[in-house]
Design a protein around this motif. Structure first.
Motif, PDB file in Angstrom:
ATOM      1  N   HIS A 156     -11.630 -21.335  60.887  1.00 59.09           N
ATOM      2  CA  HIS A 156     -10.702 -22.409  60.531  1.00 59.09           C
ATOM      3  C   HIS A 156      -9.247 -21.953  60.639  1.00 59.09           C
ATOM      4  N   THR A 157      -8.993 -20.661  60.360  1.00 61.05           N
ATOM      5  CA  THR A 157      -7.610 -20.183  60.297  1.00 61.05           C
ATOM      6  C   THR A 157      -7.110 -19.525  61.567  1.00 61.05           C
ATOM      7  N   ARG A 188     -19.705 -18.328  54.719  1.00 59.12           N
ATOM      8  CA  ARG A 188     -18.461 -18.947  54.244  1.00 59.12           C
ATOM      9  C   ARG A 188     -17.253 -18.196  54.813  1.00 59.12           C
ATOM     10  N   MET A 189     -17.327 -16.874  54.849  1.00 54.73           N
ATOM     11  CA  MET A 189     -16.228 -16.088  55.397  1.00 54.73           C
ATOM     12  C   MET A 189     -16.009 -16.421  56.856  1.00 54.73           C
ATOM     13  N   SER A 195      -4.658 -13.083  60.932  1.00 54.42           N
ATOM     14  CA  SER A 195      -5.195 -14.214  60.184  1.00 54.42           C
ATOM     15  C   SER A 195      -6.528 -13.864  59.540  1.00 54.42           C
ATOM     16  N   VAL A 220     -10.277 -14.726  50.234  1.00 53.42           N
ATOM     17  CA  VAL A 220     -11.636 -14.839  49.704  1.00 53.42           C
ATOM     18  C   VAL A 220     -11.866 -13.851  48.572  1.00 53.42           C
ATOM     19  N   ALA A 262      -7.293 -14.093  55.580  1.00 52.87           N
ATOM     20  CA  ALA A 262      -8.424 -14.855  55.058  1.00 52.87           C
ATOM     21  C   ALA A 262      -9.321 -13.989  54.195  1.00 52.87           C
ATOM     22  N   ASN A 263      -9.479 -12.752  54.645  1.00 57.24           N
ATOM     23  CA  ASN A 263     -10.314 -11.816  53.888  1.00 57.24           C
ATOM     24  C   ASN A 263      -9.726 -11.575  52.504  1.00 57.24           C
ATOM     25  N   GLU A 317     -14.294 -19.682  57.332  1.00 62.34           N
ATOM     26  CA  GLU A 317     -12.880 -19.578  57.000  1.00 62.34           C
ATOM     27  C   GLU A 317     -12.105 -18.944  58.138  1.00 62.34           C
TER      28      GLU A 317
END
Length: 920
Positions: A896-897, A889-890, A911, A919, A915-916, A893
């Motif tokens: 995606h970013t 999942r990470m 980024s 989450v 994101a980290n 993400e």
């Protein structure tokens, strides 16, 4: 040497050694001996003891395992005047040798497959360079100044006492660590003035690598090459002497002075010093030797799994030592490399010749170490036979080579290259020209005529029997000793001189005197043996006469330590024997009686006299043989060097035959053209598992100076880097290489930055160690160098890592301009280096199949692979499924970013961080 500090004293007392040391807690459990305390004029010390025949066992523990210094004190019979003055003592004692880890000579526990070097280091700054007064020693102030300003020149000298090899080198301080790693010394000697200097760069370097360090103060010997002459087999010529730098001369003089103190007056003859010059050999720095696992594996330091283990097919000990030297110092001379390759080609193309040479080499002995024993005044009859056998085998080998050169030349499958075949045919002739038999053959005949092999075998049998008796005595002593007894106080009833000799109670008819020399060894021996036979015949006649005279059929003529020469009767003859007035009874029982007779006593004295003269003559002949070995020292060593070269060449030829290796073409360019290259170690491992190695090309140099590699974890990038570095080393060593075709421009230096490692001793993190190693590469690499770098920058944040990685690529491309293989998971580097015209991007891949299954594609292809597939490796490693799911999942993400890959590496890093946080 300070008393008992890191030092053990062994003192011979009859059949035992007394052992003195300073730390009972450290030594006692390791030696498995009972330890007690004893007062001396130096204060209380710990003591233990063991039988003399266990000396090698305890020397191994003390010197090799514990890295201690051992001073050995032996017994020497004194003269009558000294005996009176010393209160009746039969022996004097004096230290005959100080054994240290780097000064082993012929100890049984030495590793015969490796050199045992002791290294001397001399540092010199600009201010003291011109100081050459032999009486003026380095002062503490000089050392402190040197520690502050740093040395401008480093002189190195190292030698192997067991083989007589002697080398020197001039280098600089930044290269010192790598030079030491290449030499691999067992002991390093430095001036005692450096011991008290804190924060010395040299001391920090040596302690960091955990070297065995010895501080030595010179005894005032001159610092000059002329002062080396007494310890060399030949003096150094004036022309050659002029090439040595002041630092090398000082280091060499210092080292030889240290050796003199350790040998305590014993003489030796070393080979003339060989100067190691950086321009003549490829430089492999310390980190590269370790990273490429040339001599030992990176993880646990094992021999198995190293390059040396994978390619070694040598059959002699000295040949293995030469192979190790060549692997760590590949040549930079095209003529030297090609001459080695010519010999390998000849042996590869003629299987019968190679097999014959290998069979003969297996029958040789380690000549270099054997002759060195004689140079020290040691060496026994077995060593003489070993030398004689090797000379004979060398003659047979020369005959085989000569027959080969005189036989009609067969075509060798080498692309019809006539000039190459011609070179191969002359290489064997060159080997023959270097062999010299003029003195050695005479020595062989003299040894063969003198040494009695049967007698020598019998002597060994007796010695083994006596050793078994001594072992039994030692066991009884250990069992019976009381708590307050010392282990070396042997009870009188168990002393070997009274009950220890297996021959002590034998009759002359039961025991034949053992001689190690043939009667024909000298005219004197011939006449003495004739005289001995006459006396023995007289003894036989006397025994028969006495049996009749005394009416005693059981009468025998005997000798024992306690009763000397006596007559012995047993059974009914004890009562019936008519001894006569001249007989004197010395021992009797119900069943036996012993008595002296003047006739047998007189004859026995004559027998003793002849035997003593035979032993003295044997020793004289043996001394002549030893002297003859020393006179032929140079020729024997040179012939041994030829055998070692043949062994290494046969090893490479056998390896090429078994592993399908090809002859590399070396040139003076700066490019690699390797077609379908393979990793010599990994391929061997895969073959043993029934798997196939995936070969890859490597074209790097003029067209593309840098190959930037991307791809999944475990898909072969690191293997690819290493295999091409190892192929370069093998080629310049003189070996065929694992490839279908290899054309290589000479490499002056190989550098590698691979693997994780920290240095807690120096308070250095993994990333700091990585940067230190990278710094040395960027500062030292030349346009002729070959660099492999794996994952530079991975020990820090992504943005910092990308920046450092790009800086390294930029410097290697624009400044060093050297051949480079650079593997990374920072895919942005491929975008940042798009403007580098001579940089090519290549990658490996993963082939994904149905479900979650996949396979690695180890074949290299042009392009950039922006997926590392780390989660696949994590799953293979056994991470819990829940953790794998979270990581997935990470990763989704992040992808995606981050936006377009490579558009802005720093923004990408930011980024990822955002994101980290989200989450979390």
């Amino acid at each position: 040497m300070r008393k008992f500090e890191n030092c053990v004293l062994l003192t011979r007392v009859g059949s035992f050694y007394e052992l003195y040391f300073d730390n009972a807690e450290e030594y006692g459990p390791l030696l498995n001996l009972k330890v007690s305390k004893k007062k001396t004029n130096k204060g209380p010390v710990s003591m233990a003891g063991f039988p003399f025949f266990q000396l090698d066992r305890f020397l191994k523990i003390l010197v090799q395992d514990l890295n201690k210094y051992v001073a050995i004190s032996e017994e020497f019979a004194n003269d009558a005047v000294k005996k009176v003055k010393s209160g009746g003592l039969l022996f004097d004692r004096k230290v005959t040798r100080i054994i240290t880890p780097g000064t082993l000579i012929d100890e049984n526990f030495m590793d015969p497959w490796e050199n045992n070097y002791v290294l001397s280091i001399h540092l010199e700054d600009a201010a003291s360079r011109d100081r050459r007064n032999p009486e003026e020693q380095t002062t503490e102030n000089d050392a402190e100044s040197l520690a502050e300003t740093g040395p401008t020149e480093v002189g190195l000298a190292w030698l192997d006492l067991s083989s007589g090899d002697f080398f020197t080198q001039a280098t600089d301080f930044p290269s010192l660590s790598s030079a030491i790693a290449r030499i691999g010394p067992r002991e390093i000697v430095v001036d005692s003035s450096l011991e008290s200097i804190e924060h010395s760069p040299l001391m920090s370097l040596l302690k960091q690598d955990h070297h065995i360090l010895t501080y030595h103060k010179t005894a005032g010997h001159a610092i000059s090459i002329e002062s080396w002459t007494p310890m060399l087999e030949d003096p150094v010529s004036k022309n050659y002497a002029s090439a040595f730098t002041p630092g090398e001369i000082t280091a060499g003089s210092f080292l030889l002075d240290y050796i003199r103190t350790r040998l305590q007056g014993s003489t030796t003859k070393l080979q003339p010093p060989v100067r190691y010059q950086n321009t003549e050999y490829m430089t492999i720095d310390k980190n590269t030797l370790r990273g490429l696992e040339v001599r030992a594996t990176l993880r646990d330091g094992n021999y198995q799994g190293s390059l040396l283990h994978a390619i070694r097919k040598t059959v002699t000990k000295s040949g293995t030592r030469l192979l190790t030297q060549r692997l760590t110092t590949p040549s930079m001379s095209l003529s030297v490399i090609n001459s080695r390759l010519d010999l390998v080609s000849e042996l590869l193309g003629h299987t019968a010749l190679r097999q014959d040479v290998v069979v003969l080499l297996r029958r040789t002995y380690d000549t270099l170490r054997l002759v060195q024993k004689f140079a020290f005044g040691k060496g026994d009859a077995d060593d003489l036979l070993g030398l004689a056998s090797t000379v004979q085998v060398t003659q047979d080998l020369a005959t085989v080579l000569k027959n080969h050169t005189e036989s009609p030349r067969r075509e060798v499958n080498l692309e019809g290259d006539v000039s190459l075949r011609s070179a191969q045919s002359t290489c064997v002739q060159d080997i023959l020209r270097r062999l010299n038999f003029e003195g050695p053959v005479e020595l062989f005949h003299r040894i063969s005529e003198a040494i009695d092999e049967d007698g020598l075998s019998e002597q060994h049998r007796i010695q083994e029997s006596e050793a078994a008796v001594m072992a039994g005595i030692a066991g009884e002593v250990l069992q019976e000793e009381a708590d307050d007894e010392e282990i070396w106080n042997v009870p009188k009833r168990l002393r070997p001189k009274e009950a220890g000799s297996p021959n002590s109670n034998r009759t002359d008819t039961e025991f034949r005197e053992v001689w190690i020399m043939k009667r024909s060894a000298s005219l004197t021996l011939q006449s003495l043996h004739v005289e001995l036979e006459k006396i023995q015949q007289e003894k036989t006649e006397l025994a028969e006469e006495l049996r009749e005279q005394h009416d005693a059929p059981s009468l025998t003529l005997r000798w024992t330590p306690g009763l000397s020469y006596h007559c012995h009767v047993k059974g009914k003859d004890v009562k019936s024997a008519n001894l006569g007035p001249s007989a004197r009874s010395v021992s009797s029982s119900r069943s036996t009686k012993s008595f002296h007779l003047p006739e047998w006593t007189s004859l026995g004295a004559r027998l003793d006299n002849v035997k003593m003269r035979i032993r003295a003559e044997e020793q004289r002949v043996f001394g002549e043989l030893r002297a003859q070995v020393v006179r032929n020292l140079v020729k024997l060593r040179r012939n041994a060097a030829v055998l070692d070269e043949l062994d290494v060449a046969c090893s490479f030829a056998t390896l090429a035959h078994e592993k399908s290796l090809v002859r590399p073409l070396l040139n003076s360019g700066t490019s690699h053209m390797i077609v379908r290259g393979r990793h010599p170690v990994v391929e061997t491992s895969l073959t043993e598992q029934g798997r196939t190695f995936t070969a890859n090309d490597c074209f790097v140099g003029e067209g593309e100076r840098i190959l930037l590699l991307t791809g999944p974890n475990m898909a072969g990038k690191s293997t690819y880097l290493r295999q091409n570095a190892l192929i370069s080393i093998l080629a310049q060593t003189g070996s065929f290489v694992p490839a279908e075709y290899a054309e290589i421009g000479l490499v002056d230096k190989i550098f590698s930055r691979v693997g994780f490692a920290d240095n807690l001793y120096q308070d250095q993190s993994t990333f700091m160690v990585e940067m230190l190693e990278t710094a040395e590469i960027l500062k030292q690499a030349t346009p002729r160098s070959f660099v492999i770098m794996d994952e530079v920058g991975r020990g820090t944040t992504p943005e910092d890592g990308i920046a450092v990685g790009y800086a390294c690529l930029h410097h290697l491309y624009h400044v060093n301009r050297c051949r480079t293989l650079f593997a990374t998971h920072f895919h942005a580097l491929a975008d940042l280096t798009e403007g580098f015209e001579k940089l090519g991007c290549y990658c490996t891949d993963v082939s994904e199949e149905a479900g979650d299954s996949f396979s690695y594609v180890y074949r290299l292809r042009r392009g950039v692979n922006r997926r590392s597939h780390a989660l696949k490796v994590a799953r293979l490693a056994g991470l819990p499924d829940e953790a794998i799911a979270v990581a997935g999942r990470m990763l989704a993400e992040f992808e995606h970013t981050k936006g377009p890959v490579g558009e802005n590496p720093i923004r990408y890093a930011e980024s990822v961080t955002s994101a980290n946080t989200a989450v979390a």
